[in-house]
Design a protein around this motif. Structure first.
Motif: not given
Ligand code: MG
Ligand code: IMP
Length: 174
Positions: A39, A97-98
């Motif tokens: 993402v 994802e982060d």
């Molecule tokens: Mg993000």
């Protein structure tokens, strides 16, 4: 600059944890291939480091979903800014994802990606802020659970700045 950055997780701590996640994922997917969906933009730094630590074959694709403006609060409005290049059908997919904050972005995204018939779909996040959850999300791999603070570095931004910090920091607004 009206903000200061305090180190929460050092570069060494993050690297070590990503190495562990890579080992775990490699073990879990032995004999398979992994299709990683990153993402954008926050997930890129994490995905590159994680992919380097995975020993089974990996392919990569990118997607951009926006739920945030330039502030620090989720707007609740989600749109696909850039879709994937490849179909997911029959693939063992890991979404990278982060950070999972309210969970709005990922619950929406996972539902959408699940409809594309991957053979499996898992979620791996570098950071989790469990105290902030509004929508339930099943996370399969978590780097660190962190307190409810605004975080930057290792891909995470504040108004598009600080993504390139090699550590994870807390933004202290003055
Ligand atoms: Mg993000
Ligand atoms: P959610 O939909 O509220 O879970 O928001 C997820 C997205 O918000 C993440 O992918 C980040 O892009 C952004 N975000 C959430 N918390 C932070 C933070 O502490 N720092 C930077 N970005 C954040």
């Amino acid at each position: 600059m009206a903000e200061k950055i305090k180190v929460l997780l050092s570069e060494e701590e993050v690297d070590e944890r990503i190495r562990e996640l890579g080992e775990q994922i490699s073990k879990d997917y032995e004999g398979k291939e992994i299709h990683m969906v990153c993402v954008l933009k926050g997930g890129t730094f994490f995905m590159c480091e994680l992919a380097k630590r995975i020993t089974v074959p990996v392919s990569l694709d990118f997607m951009s979903v926006s739920s945030y403006g330039s502030g620090t609060e989720s707007s609740g409005i989600i749109k696909i800014v850039k879709d994937l290049d490849e179909p997911l059908e029959g693939k063992d997919v890991i979404v990278v994802e982060d950070i999972i904050d309210s969970g709005r972005t990922l619950s929406h995204l996972l539902k959408l990606l699940g409809e594309r018939k991957p053979s499996s779909l898992r979620l791996c996040t570098l950071l989790d802020k469990p105290d902030r959850r509004v929508v339930d999300v099943d996370i399969d791999y978590t780097g660190f659970a962190i307190p409810d603070e605004f975080i930057v570095g290792y891909g995470l931004d504040y108004a598009q700045k600080y993504r390139n910090l090699p550590y994870i920091g807390i933004v202290e607004f003055e």
